[in-house]
Design a protein around this motif. Structure first.
Motif, PDB file in Angstrom:
ATOM      1  N   ALA A  13       0.858  -1.173   0.000  1.00  0.00           N
ATOM      2  CA  ALA A  13       0.000   0.000   0.000  1.00  0.00           C
ATOM      3  C   ALA A  13       0.906   1.239   0.000  1.00  0.00           C
ATOM      4  O   ALA A  13       1.982   1.232   0.586  1.00  0.00           O
ATOM      5  CB  ALA A  13      -0.889   0.017   1.232  1.00  0.00           C
ATOM      6  N   PRO A  14       0.519   2.325  -0.707  1.00  0.00           N
ATOM      7  CA  PRO A  14       1.362   3.512  -0.726  1.00  0.00           C
ATOM      8  C   PRO A  14       1.605   4.022   0.695  1.00  0.00           C
ATOM      9  O   PRO A  14       0.707   4.041   1.512  1.00  0.00           O
ATOM     10  CB  PRO A  14       0.579   4.525  -1.545  1.00  0.00           C
ATOM     11  N   GLU A  15       2.810   4.431   0.897  1.00  0.00           N
ATOM     12  CA  GLU A  15       3.150   4.923   2.211  1.00  0.00           C
ATOM     13  C   GLU A  15       2.749   6.383   2.350  1.00  0.00           C
ATOM     14  O   GLU A  15       2.562   7.100   1.369  1.00  0.00           O
ATOM     15  CB  GLU A  15       4.657   4.792   2.429  1.00  0.00           C
ATOM     16  N   ARG A  16       2.667   6.795   3.574  1.00  0.00           N
ATOM     17  CA  ARG A  16       2.297   8.167   3.876  1.00  0.00           C
ATOM     18  C   ARG A  16       3.346   9.137   3.343  1.00  0.00           C
ATOM     19  O   ARG A  16       3.038  10.209   2.857  1.00  0.00           O
ATOM     20  CB  ARG A  16       2.153   8.329   5.379  1.00  0.00           C
ATOM     21  N   ARG A  17       4.601   8.758   3.387  1.00  0.00           N
ATOM     22  CA  ARG A  17       5.697   9.601   2.953  1.00  0.00           C
ATOM     23  C   ARG A  17       5.586   9.907   1.447  1.00  0.00           C
ATOM     24  O   ARG A  17       5.781  11.031   1.018  1.00  0.00           O
ATOM     25  CB  ARG A  17       7.029   8.950   3.246  1.00  0.00           C
ATOM     26  N   SER A  18       5.278   8.949   0.627  1.00  0.00           N
ATOM     27  CA  SER A  18       5.173   9.189  -0.815  1.00  0.00           C
ATOM     28  C   SER A  18       3.970  10.082  -1.146  1.00  0.00           C
ATOM     29  O   SER A  18       4.001  10.869  -2.081  1.00  0.00           O
ATOM     30  CB  SER A  18       5.093   7.869  -1.582  1.00  0.00           C
ATOM     31  N   PHE A  19       2.908   9.969  -0.360  1.00  0.00           N
ATOM     32  CA  PHE A  19       1.750  10.849  -0.574  1.00  0.00           C
ATOM     33  C   PHE A  19       2.115  12.306  -0.285  1.00  0.00           C
ATOM     34  O   PHE A  19       1.781  13.210  -1.040  1.00  0.00           O
ATOM     35  CB  PHE A  19       0.585  10.395   0.319  1.00  0.00           C
ATOM     36  N   ILE A  20       2.843  12.541   0.786  1.00  0.00           N
ATOM     37  CA  ILE A  20       3.245  13.903   1.146  1.00  0.00           C
ATOM     38  C   ILE A  20       4.210  14.464   0.107  1.00  0.00           C
ATOM     39  O   ILE A  20       4.108  15.630  -0.282  1.00  0.00           O
ATOM     40  CB  ILE A  20       3.839  13.931   2.581  1.00  0.00           C
ATOM     41  N   LEU A  21       5.140  13.649  -0.381  1.00  0.00           N
ATOM     42  CA  LEU A  21       6.059  14.104  -1.426  1.00  0.00           C
ATOM     43  C   LEU A  21       5.306  14.468  -2.711  1.00  0.00           C
ATOM     44  O   LEU A  21       5.614  15.466  -3.359  1.00  0.00           O
ATOM     45  CB  LEU A  21       7.120  13.038  -1.703  1.00  0.00           C
ATOM     46  N   ALA A  22       4.334  13.666  -3.075  1.00  0.00           N
ATOM     47  CA  ALA A  22       3.530  13.968  -4.262  1.00  0.00           C
ATOM     48  C   ALA A  22       2.737  15.260  -4.051  1.00  0.00           C
ATOM     49  O   ALA A  22       2.608  16.091  -4.967  1.00  0.00           O
ATOM     50  CB  ALA A  22       2.593  12.808  -4.578  1.00  0.00           C
ATOM     51  N   LEU A  23       2.203  15.464  -2.868  1.00  0.00           N
ATOM     52  CA  LEU A  23       1.449  16.678  -2.554  1.00  0.00           C
ATOM     53  C   LEU A  23       2.356  17.905  -2.642  1.00  0.00           C
ATOM     54  O   LEU A  23       1.970  18.927  -3.223  1.00  0.00           O
ATOM     55  CB  LEU A  23       0.827  16.561  -1.158  1.00  0.00           C
ATOM     56  N   PHE A  24       3.570  17.832  -2.115  1.00  0.00           N
ATOM     57  CA  PHE A  24       4.523  18.937  -2.213  1.00  0.00           C
ATOM     58  C   PHE A  24       4.906  19.212  -3.669  1.00  0.00           C
ATOM     59  O   PHE A  24       5.044  20.357  -4.080  1.00  0.00           O
ATOM     60  CB  PHE A  24       5.778  18.665  -1.381  1.00  0.00           C
ATOM     61  N   ALA A  25       5.100  18.174  -4.446  1.00  0.00           N
ATOM     62  CA  ALA A  25       5.468  18.345  -5.857  1.00  0.00           C
ATOM     63  C   ALA A  25       4.358  19.041  -6.626  1.00  0.00           C
ATOM     64  O   ALA A  25       4.599  19.974  -7.414  1.00  0.00           O
ATOM     65  CB  ALA A  25       5.791  16.989  -6.483  1.00  0.00           C
TER      66      ALA A  25
END
Length: 180
Positions: A13-25
């Motif tokens: 499952a996607p991790e929380r860290r990758s979601f935050i990085l995508a949101l910042f990008a």
């Protein structure tokens, strides 16, 4: 002994860290695009500016000039827009009697050194007070140091109003050269 090397790969499952990085990008790209819009508009302004963006000043109703027998001075308001700042100034122009059905407008600036030329009714000619240059009622040079006749300005009639496009011309030259 038999080893069973079966590895089962199950999607994570996607991790929380990758979601935050995508949101910042996504947020950074959006802010960058929004900040680039004024820069692009600034760079492309000369390409987008239309040639008809000239400023015409109102001189007065055309009916006021129908029965002119001598040049008359009229005050016009010049609007100048420089980036976000708009400035207004007033100057005079001379409206000449109609010749061939067309009204003509003269700049009051002497082509010699830029003094204000005045109409002398008693002598029926324009006189420059700085160096005694004189011009006919049509603005043609008679005598004195001015190198050419008085400068004519573009005029048009729009909705019953006489309008003029005021320009500045180079001084001390024999030909009429518009200054930028």
């Amino acid at each position: 002994m038999e080893l069973n090397n079966q590895i089962s790969v199950t999607p994570k499952a996607p991790e929380r860290r990758s979601f935050i990085l995508a949101l910042f990008a996504i947020t950074g790209a959006t802010v960058g695009a929004l900040l680039a819009i004024p820069l692009i508009r600034f760079i492309t302004y000369p390409l987008r500016k239309s040639a008809t963006d000239e400023s015409w000043s109102d001189v007065g109703p055309i009916g006021d000039f129908a029965s002119l027998t001598a040049p008359v001075a009229k005050t016009i308001t010049l609007e100048r827009r420089d980036a976000w700042q708009t400035t207004s100034s007033q100057t005079a122009v001379y409206v000449l009697p109609s010749k061939d059905g067309q009204l003509r407008i003269l700049s009051p600036i002497c082509p010699h050194l830029g003094c204000s030329v005045r109409w002398d009714e008693s002598q029926t000619k324009f006189i420059c007070p700085c160096h005694a240059g004189s011009f006919t009622a049509d603005g043609d040079r008679i005598s004195g140091p001015p190198p050419r006749s008085m400068d004519t300005l573009e005029a048009k009639v729009e909705d019953g109003t006489l309008k003029v496009r005021y320009q500045y011309f180079r001084q001390l030259v024999t030909t009429k050269e518009e200054m930028a």
